[in-house]
Design a protein around this motif. Structure first.
Motif, PDB file in Angstrom:
ATOM      1  N   GLN A  51      23.011  -4.026 -21.985  1.00  0.00           N
ATOM      2  CA  GLN A  51      22.268  -2.881 -21.473  1.00  0.00           C
ATOM      3  C   GLN A  51      23.016  -2.186 -20.340  1.00  0.00           C
ATOM      4  OE1 GLN A  51      18.815  -1.489 -22.192  1.00  0.00           O
ATOM      5  NE2 GLN A  51      20.073   0.045 -21.142  1.00  0.00           N
ATOM      6  N   LEU A  52      23.332  -0.904 -20.513  1.00  0.00           N
ATOM      7  CA  LEU A  52      23.861  -0.108 -19.412  1.00  0.00           C
ATOM      8  C   LEU A  52      22.735   0.227 -18.442  1.00  0.00           C
ATOM      9  CD1 LEU A  52      26.287   2.534 -21.006  1.00  0.00           C
ATOM     10  CD2 LEU A  52      26.865   0.375 -19.889  1.00  0.00           C
ATOM     11  N   CYS A  62      24.571   4.309 -24.680  1.00  0.00           N
ATOM     12  CA  CYS A  62      24.294   2.880 -24.794  1.00  0.00           C
ATOM     13  C   CYS A  62      23.662   2.595 -26.152  1.00  0.00           C
ATOM     14  CB  CYS A  62      23.357   2.441 -23.664  1.00  0.00           C
ATOM     15  SG  CYS A  62      22.902   0.688 -23.688  1.00  0.00           S
ATOM     16  N   ARG A  63      24.252   1.652 -26.879  1.00  0.00           N
ATOM     17  CA  ARG A  63      23.724   1.280 -28.203  1.00  0.00           C
ATOM     18  C   ARG A  63      23.987  -0.203 -28.418  1.00  0.00           C
ATOM     19  NH1 ARG A  63      22.971  -0.963 -32.529  1.00  0.00           N
ATOM     20  NH2 ARG A  63      23.320  -0.114 -34.619  1.00  0.00           N
ATOM     21  N   TYR A  64      22.933  -0.961 -28.734  1.00  0.00           N
ATOM     22  CA  TYR A  64      23.137  -2.365 -29.073  1.00  0.00           C
ATOM     23  C   TYR A  64      21.965  -2.861 -29.905  1.00  0.00           C
ATOM     24  CZ  TYR A  64      20.015  -3.344 -25.083  1.00  0.00           C
ATOM     25  OH  TYR A  64      18.962  -3.371 -24.205  1.00  0.00           O
ATOM     26  N   GLU A  65      22.199  -3.961 -30.625  1.00  0.00           N
ATOM     27  CA  GLU A  65      21.174  -4.575 -31.447  1.00  0.00           C
ATOM     28  C   GLU A  65      20.464  -5.668 -30.663  1.00  0.00           C
ATOM     29  OE1 GLU A  65      23.054  -6.103 -34.921  1.00  0.00           O
ATOM     30  OE2 GLU A  65      23.353  -4.140 -35.834  1.00  0.00           O
ATOM     31  N   GLY A  66      19.222  -5.916 -31.030  1.00  0.00           N
ATOM     32  CA  GLY A  66      18.499  -7.047 -30.477  1.00  0.00           C
ATOM     33  C   GLY A  66      18.016  -6.805 -29.065  1.00  0.00           C
ATOM     34  N   GLU A  67      17.629  -7.895 -28.422  1.00  0.00           N
ATOM     35  CA  GLU A  67      17.107  -7.845 -27.066  1.00  0.00           C
ATOM     36  C   GLU A  67      18.086  -8.509 -26.110  1.00  0.00           C
ATOM     37  OE1 GLU A  67      14.488  -6.048 -26.516  1.00  0.00           O
ATOM     38  OE2 GLU A  67      14.243  -5.704 -28.668  1.00  0.00           O
ATOM     39  N   GLY A  68      17.686  -8.607 -24.848  1.00  0.00           N
ATOM     40  CA  GLY A  68      18.555  -9.216 -23.848  1.00  0.00           C
ATOM     41  C   GLY A  68      19.223  -8.152 -22.997  1.00  0.00           C
ATOM     42  N   ALA A  79      23.587  -5.378 -13.665  1.00  0.00           N
ATOM     43  CA  ALA A  79      22.969  -5.207 -12.356  1.00  0.00           C
ATOM     44  C   ALA A  79      24.009  -5.375 -11.255  1.00  0.00           C
ATOM     45  CB  ALA A  79      21.838  -6.217 -12.178  1.00  0.00           C
ATOM     46  N   LEU A  80      23.868  -4.566 -10.201  1.00  0.00           N
ATOM     47  CA  LEU A  80      24.822  -4.567  -9.100  1.00  0.00           C
ATOM     48  C   LEU A  80      24.050  -4.793  -7.802  1.00  0.00           C
ATOM     49  CD1 LEU A  80      27.905  -4.131  -9.241  1.00  0.00           C
ATOM     50  CD2 LEU A  80      27.506  -1.783  -8.469  1.00  0.00           C
ATOM     51  N   ALA A  81      24.479  -5.773  -7.021  1.00  0.00           N
ATOM     52  CA  ALA A  81      23.749  -6.161  -5.817  1.00  0.00           C
ATOM     53  C   ALA A  81      23.543  -4.973  -4.885  1.00  0.00           C
ATOM     54  CB  ALA A  81      24.511  -7.271  -5.079  1.00  0.00           C
ATOM     55  N   GLY A  82      22.297  -4.810  -4.417  1.00  0.00           N
ATOM     56  CA  GLY A  82      21.989  -3.787  -3.444  1.00  0.00           C
ATOM     57  C   GLY A  82      21.597  -2.444  -4.017  1.00  0.00           C
ATOM     58  N   PHE A  83      21.577  -2.324  -5.357  1.00  0.00           N
ATOM     59  CA  PHE A  83      21.245  -1.046  -5.990  1.00  0.00           C
ATOM     60  C   PHE A  83      20.112  -1.249  -6.999  1.00  0.00           C
ATOM     61  CE2 PHE A  83      25.666  -0.553  -4.681  1.00  0.00           C
ATOM     62  CZ  PHE A  83      25.609   0.653  -4.005  1.00  0.00           C
ATOM     63  N   ASP A  84      19.194  -0.299  -6.995  1.00  0.00           N
ATOM     64  CA  ASP A  84      18.064  -0.329  -7.925  1.00  0.00           C
ATOM     65  C   ASP A  84      18.446   0.471  -9.168  1.00  0.00           C
ATOM     66  OD1 ASP A  84      15.619  -0.606  -9.132  1.00  0.00           O
ATOM     67  OD2 ASP A  84      14.612   0.898  -7.880  1.00  0.00           O
ATOM     68  N   LEU A  85      19.076  -0.187 -10.118  1.00  0.00           N
ATOM     69  CA  LEU A  85      19.576   0.469 -11.324  1.00  0.00           C
ATOM     70  C   LEU A  85      18.530   0.422 -12.434  1.00  0.00           C
ATOM     71  CD1 LEU A  85      23.222  -0.939 -11.403  1.00  0.00           C
ATOM     72  CD2 LEU A  85      22.403   1.152 -10.321  1.00  0.00           C
ATOM     73  N   ARG A  86      18.406   1.520 -13.155  1.00  0.00           N
ATOM     74  CA  ARG A  86      17.444   1.637 -14.252  1.00  0.00           C
ATOM     75  C   ARG A  86      18.181   1.570 -15.581  1.00  0.00           C
ATOM     76  NH1 ARG A  86      14.691   7.216 -13.036  1.00  0.00           N
ATOM     77  NH2 ARG A  86      13.447   6.618 -14.859  1.00  0.00           N
ATOM     78  N   PRO A  87      17.521   1.117 -16.658  1.00  0.00           N
ATOM     79  CA  PRO A  87      18.191   1.028 -17.954  1.00  0.00           C
ATOM     80  C   PRO A  87      18.488   2.402 -18.549  1.00  0.00           C
ATOM     81  CG  PRO A  87      15.881   0.438 -18.164  1.00  0.00           C
ATOM     82  CD  PRO A  87      16.145   0.557 -16.700  1.00  0.00           C
ATOM     83  N   VAL A  88      19.676   2.554 -19.091  1.00  0.00           N
ATOM     84  CA  VAL A  88      20.037   3.768 -19.832  1.00  0.00           C
ATOM     85  C   VAL A  88      19.323   3.706 -21.183  1.00  0.00           C
ATOM     86  CG1 VAL A  88      21.915   5.006 -20.978  1.00  0.00           C
ATOM     87  CG2 VAL A  88      22.268   4.008 -18.700  1.00  0.00           C
ATOM     88  N   PRO A  89      18.586   4.755 -21.582  1.00  0.00           N
ATOM     89  CA  PRO A  89      17.910   4.735 -22.883  1.00  0.00           C
ATOM     90  C   PRO A  89      18.906   4.520 -24.026  1.00  0.00           C
ATOM     91  CG  PRO A  89      17.142   6.560 -21.544  1.00  0.00           C
ATOM     92  CD  PRO A  89      18.310   5.979 -20.825  1.00  0.00           C
ATOM     93  N   ARG A  90      18.530   3.686 -24.961  1.00  0.00           N
ATOM     94  CA  ARG A  90      19.408   3.403 -26.095  1.00  0.00           C
ATOM     95  C   ARG A  90      19.460   4.578 -27.065  1.00  0.00           C
ATOM     96  NH1 ARG A  90      18.465  -2.703 -28.382  1.00  0.00           N
ATOM     97  NH2 ARG A  90      16.534  -2.876 -27.217  1.00  0.00           N
TER      98      ARG A  90
END
Length: 221
Positions: A188-189, A178-184, A204-215
């Motif tokens: 974000q994967l 995962c790579r992107y500029e800025g915020e938001g 985000a996917l309904a019903g799952f507690d997903l965490r951000p992939v480090p950039r």
């Protein structure tokens, strides 16, 4: 910008419910410029013999949710909802992801400008060229090394990198970069790593507690 999902489980299972949740997410998702993922979809999965199978369509994935119940049980799925970068690249089924070779399946989304490689690269559109570079690297190095080299090449030969996110599945693992500029949150994967189920998703996917992939790092599940 496209949306994608990778799912890996300890044993084959029917993923229809998760696939429908992905279709709902893809319909509701909007890029910062308002773009939608309405230019077709593709799903890859491993069959009982451990071989890749792929189905693709030029319709929006949320228009074909009934079909999502037809996919057989599998321990591994790759799902992609496409947003074509240019009008002349729409309605070409071969452009739809995932892209598959013998051992690996690939999904990508991103926004890169002014990409100019100083060497020949196979493929007609950007995603195909990125997969061509990565698949060549996989023949010489580990997935982690190949992904990091690809990231360096895209940085080096692009005038501007807004985002590039890569999902790679194969040999019993999921890999994500995962790579992107800025915020938001749009670029974000996110991932899930539980004892029985691993996932990487563009949103985000309904019903799952997903965490951000480090950039800027390769995640392996």
């Amino acid at each position: 910008m496209c949306r994608f999902l990778m799912i890996k489980s300890r044993r084959p299972f029917q993923a229809a419910d998760i696939l429908r949740k992905f279709a709902v997410m893809a319909e509701q998702s909007r890029a910062p410029d308002g773009d939608r993922q309405a230019d077709g979809w593709g799903i890859g999965w491993l069959d009982q013999g451990g071989l890749w199978q792929v189905r693709k369509s030029l319709r929006s994935i949320w228009q074909e949710t009934a079909m999502l119940a037809e996919f057989p049980a599998s321990p591994l799925y790759l799902v992609h909802a496409r947003s074509a970068s240019f009008p002349h690249q729409r309605d070409v089924l071969e452009y739809n992801q995932p892209y598959i070779e013998e051992s690996y399946g690939f999904v990508f989304n991103g926004l890169l400008e002014g990409v100019a490689f100083p060497f020949p690269v196979g493929g007609r559109i950007g995603a195909q060229k990125i997969w061509s570079l990565l698949s060549a690297g996989l023949g010489r190095s580990s997935p982690e090394q190949s992904l990091m080299k690809l990231a360096g090449d895209l940085e080096r030969y692009s005038r501007r990198v807004q985002a590039f996110n890569i999902g790679l599945a194969g040999q019993g693992w999921l890999y994500a970069y995962c790579r992107y500029e800025g915020e938001g949150d749009y670029y974000q994967l996110r991932y899930l790593d539980s004892p029985d189920l691993q996932m990487v998703c563009s949103e985000a996917l309904a019903g799952f507690d997903l965490r951000p992939v480090p950039r800027g790092r390769v995640l392996r599940l």
